[in-house]
Design an enzyme around this catalytic site. Structure first.
Site, PDB file in Angstrom:
ATOM      1  N   TYR A 189       0.827  -1.203   0.000  1.00 16.72           N
ATOM      2  CA  TYR A 189       0.000   0.000   0.000  1.00 16.72           C
ATOM      3  C   TYR A 189       0.869   1.265   0.000  1.00 16.72           C
ATOM      4  CZ  TYR A 189      -3.865  -3.078   1.560  1.00 16.72           C
ATOM      5  OH  TYR A 189      -4.806  -4.073   1.666  1.00 16.72           O
ATOM      6  N   GLU A 207     -18.370   8.616  10.801  1.00 21.78           N
ATOM      7  CA  GLU A 207     -19.637   8.012  10.378  1.00 21.78           C
ATOM      8  C   GLU A 207     -19.561   6.491  10.438  1.00 21.78           C
ATOM      9  OE1 GLU A 207     -21.749   7.429   6.099  1.00 21.78           O
ATOM     10  OE2 GLU A 207     -21.442   9.529   6.685  1.00 21.78           O
ATOM     11  N   LYS A 225     -11.104  10.508   4.858  1.00 22.42           N
ATOM     12  CA  LYS A 225     -11.683  11.688   5.484  1.00 22.42           C
ATOM     13  C   LYS A 225     -12.132  11.389   6.916  1.00 22.42           C
ATOM     14  CE  LYS A 225     -11.477  14.030   1.596  1.00 22.42           C
ATOM     15  NZ  LYS A 225     -10.567  15.183   1.432  1.00 22.42           N
TER      16      LYS A 225
END
Length: 836
Positions: free
Chosen positions: A60, A293, A287
């Protein structure tokens, strides 16, 4: 600080957060990513919210380095349950290789530990199996790492049910990581039976992409919503044809989420969590607001009836298209070869014989190249050079070389030690030296905005400067812009009809084109509007070198030095000037001097990701690629990816005469011969190019070459591939290009096959002096990489240089014009001599 509910990871594993944090998106795959500081803030917030289960992988990008930096800053390593993975890597051609052999397992683990700056990895996955190594051998190597205290728990990813059983028989497996969400239910398929096997063995399931790579959030309505370079654009499930059909599932989830008072993404995560305490979703995000959330989804409780309703909605919509590109399909739910059964006469501890294919698993790593379609097999096109009976003599043929080949090779192998130190800096702490002490007013070359491009170009070339500072009036000492060889490259492409404007800038383009056609002077002010460049950086002359090294280590190429408290320019400091200073005065700077004896590979600097061009391509295509991608140079390679040369923006000065126009349509290899000939005739320099190193070159070797050649980067090469010196001009059909993943760069084929327009013969790769001394392109080390290393070694915190590179590419891509890579138009203009 809050805490998340915890569940046991497998029947013998630790208790970890029921919802993990997938970190892949922080380092790419889904378009551009944020600066290092912004990404560290995301990790900070995850920690504040009680998220302690972090998932990474060595493939990654800079992900492991980012986590290591977070650990170094906060010292909270023991608070995080950290998972990372091995087996996947990008080769120098941009393809993805898979290796799960024992030797690679251990080497990859050592490298991950070093990048992370830790002593032990909590959960170590085999990211993919290579299809050649028996899983028993892979797991044995992982178990040995556990015995050595380097890892705590073992995991697998994208394996078949049978492979999991065989692996578990060697050593308990804590978990299997698989794509699992309402968008990807394959794991439940009775034929595959992987979820069933996991539960039978007491192995947890870690669900990656639990939001269907963002699809289930409703944030995307078509593939056009994805950024350029987004991996999802390669996946059939997200294609133009399949996207609207699959979107039906998201619409169903959104309707149910409204009733529940949550988002469709939260509902999807809550549904996965409701499938059992052995399911651990690991959603990722770039984000903070989406991180918050996602974590709030643990507060959503579904009744049995609600969970059933969601499953029924999932089953009503058939997902169209595969999860991954076809080339990657073999690595999903993958099997491995059976372990060879020894005969009774065999000693089970005997090493494999030379005939045992398992004794050399690294010889032919399985390779997948994303977005690549092989060219049809065609016969070799005879090069222009091959048709000639005699070549015109080289301009350098009558000149005796300044070094014999043996002497040159000795110089390459044993570069000179650092030059004599400046006594003015003896015994001084380099961090107290002011940047103004390294600059003089002689470094500054001025030009006014109203000057014609031709005049500015003459000043740039004749002065020998690498940059001109642009001002409004001759009596002004403040710089408002710069004009350099990158600008010259763009103007050259404009003047020869190689740039294409977007719709918004078509009027500006048309106005400039009419001026040029009418023989009018094109002011530098107008020419600068051809492209948007990042603003230049200034520092006061009293600033110390720590500021300069931090700035340069973040990817800035030059700094304008100004008087304290004013905008008056007193000098220009470049990366090369600073590297040269530190090299020549190295004995005074012990922290930096100690690095010179280490090799490039051990230092871990540079990048394996480069953009290159095949030597048979027209020069104009290379220039357009440099312009479009914001590059200052390109490696030129042959069909076997051997480096045969280098083209930089500075070399564009050889194209500013109208008589040079045919060079644009000739090959890159031919232009390299022109560059070398010019050096021999005009500069009296030996023409053998010294532009490459190998992974085992020392830092001293590398810096010595950079300083001696005044280069900004060295190409890292492995051993040359066979036949590079035996073939003439590289075959037109092959066009190796080494991209910045996940975007695949590849110059288009000329159709019909390109034929040079110039009467000057093309030159074959093998004919270039020094070509046989290079090798296969494996990476690049730049001045930025070296100064970034110096900054970090000195305890400084430079910004991520990759972010600056992305900004430079975005600056190029947001320019009013980009080179059209299928344009064949070429005008005959004289940039330097035109009387306008």
């Amino acid at each position: 600080m809050t805490s998340l509910p915890k569940h046991q990871l497998g029947k013998d594993g630790p208790e970890v957060s029921c919802l993990g944090f997938g970190l892949m998106g922080l380092s790419g795959a889904y378009g551009a990513f944020e600066s290092t500081e912004d990404r560290l803030k995301v990790l900070d917030r995850a920690y504040e919210l009680g998220e302690r289960f972090w998932d990474s992988a060595d493939v990654y990008g800079d992900n492991e380095d980012l986590i290591g930096e977070w650990f170094r800053r906060h010292g909270k390593r023991d608070d995080i349950f950290l998972a990372t993975k091995f087996a996947l890597s990008f080769n120098h051609q941009g393809g993805m290789e898979t290796r799960s052999d024992p030797e690679y397992v251990k080497a990859a683990c050592s490298k991950s530990l070093q990048r992370l700056g830790i002593d032990c990895i909590d959960l170590y996955y085999c990211h993919r199996v290579d299809g050649k190594t028996p899983i028993e051998k892979t797991v044995e190597a992982m178990a040995e790492l556990k015995k050595e205290g380097k890892i705590r728990y073992l995991g697998l990813s994208e394996v078949s049910s049978d492979t999991l059983r065989r692996a578990y028989a060697v050593h308990p497996i804590a978990c299997v990581q698989m794509e699992y969400s309402p968008f990807a239910m394959d794991i439940e398929n009775p034929t595959i039976a992987l979820l069933k096997t996991c539960r039978e063995l007491g192995v947890a399931t870690v669900a990656y992409s639990p939001l269907g790579r963002g699809f289930l959030t409703g944030a995307y309505q078509s593939p056009a919503d994805f950024e350029e370079g987004d991996f999802r654009k390669l996946c059939p499930r997200f294609s133009e044809e399949n996207f609207p059909k699959n979107l039906e599932l998201t619409k169903h989830l959104e309707e149910m989420a409204k009733k529940k008072g949550c988002t469709s993404g939260q509902l999807s995560l809550a549904w996965l969590l409701s499938q059992g305490n052995d399911i651990f979703p690991i959603p990722g995000t770039k984000k903070i607001k989406y991180l918050e959330e996602n974590l709030d989804s643990v507060k959503i409780k579904l009744s049995t009836a609600e969970s059933k309703e969601i499953r029924e909605a999932i089953e009503k919509v058939e997902m169209i298209g595969e999860r991954y590109p076809d080339a990657m399909a073999p690595s999903l739910f993958a099997d491995t070869p059976a372990l060879a059964t020894p005969t009774p006469a065999d000693d089970s501890m005997q090493a494999p014989s030379s005939e045992d294919p398992r004794s050399t698993p690294s010889r032919n790593p399985s390779s997948v190249r994303l977005g690549h379609t092989p060219s049809p097999v065609q016969s070799h096109r005879q090069s222009f050079t091959e048709t000639l009976r005699g070549h015109p003599p080289s301009p350098r043929a009558a000149r005796q070389p300044s070094l014999s080949q043996a002497q040159l090779q000795e110089l390459l192998n044993n570069p000179p030690t650092a030059g004599s130190a400046d006594p003015n800096f003896s015994r001084r702490d380099w961090q107290t030296i002011a940047v103004g002490e390294l600059c003089t007013s002689a470094d500054v070359r001025w030009v006014e905005f109203d000057a014609g491009v031709e005049d500015a170009t003459n000043i740039l070339i004749d002065s020998g400067a690498h940059v001109l500072l642009v001002r409004h009036r001759k009596d002004e000492r403040a710089a408002h812009a710069t004009y350099d060889y990158r600008d010259l490259t763009q103007y050259l492409l404009f003047a020869t009809g190689q740039l294409q404007p977007d719709d918004d800038h078509l009027p500006t383009f048309t106005t400039l084109a009419k001026k040029a056609q009418a023989g009018q002077i094109i002011p530098l002010r107008d020419a600068k509007s051809l492209g948007n460049k990042e603003p230049f950086v200034t520092l006061p002359a009293t600033a110390n070198l720590t500021h300069a090294i931090e700035v340069f280590g973040g990817g800035v190429h030059r700094i304008i030095i100004v008087e304290e408290g004013t905008d008056n320019v007193v000098g220009v400091l470049s990366q090369l000037r600073l590297v040269k200073f530190l090299w020549e005065n190295g004995r005074n700077f012990p922290i930096i001097d100690a690095l010179y004896s280490q090799n490039i590979k051990d230092l871990g600097i540079g990048s394996q990701l480069t953009i290159s061009v095949n030597g048979d391509k027209p020069l104009k295509e290379a220039l357009k690629l440099m312009n479009n991608e914001g590059l200052t140079s390109l490696a030129v390679i042959d069909n076997q990816s051997n480096v045969v040369g280098n083209i930089s923006n500075v070399d564009v000065k050889l194209l500013t005469k109208s008589s040079s126009a045919p060079l644009l349509d000739n090959t890159c290899i031919h232009f390299i011969s022109v560059i070398l000939s010019t050096r021999g005739m005009n500069d009296g320099k030996d023409s053998v190019p010294v532009f490459h190193i190998n992974p085992y070159s020392t830092l001293a070797h590398t810096v010595a070459k950079l300083v001696a050649t005044k280069a900004h980067r060295m190409w890292v090469t492995d051993s040359p591939s066979p036949s590079s010196a035996a073939t003439p001009t590289p075959n037109q059909l092959s066009q190796p290009s080494v991209p910045h993943p996940p975007t695949h760069f590849s110059l288009p084929q000329s159709n019909p096959p390109f034929i040079p327009l110039s009467s000057t013969p093309s030159v074959s790769a093998s004919a270039l002096p020094g070509a046989n001394m290079a090798g296969r392109l494996a990476g690049v080390v730049s001045l930025t990489d070296i100064l970034n290393l110096f900054a970090r070694a000195s305890g400084l915190h430079p910004t991520d240089p990759d972010e600056r590179r992305r900004q430079r590419r975005r600056s190029s891509s947001s320019s009013m014009m980009r080179g059209s890579l299928d344009s064949a138009r070429s005008s005959s203009v004289d940039i330097r001599d035109a009387k306008r």
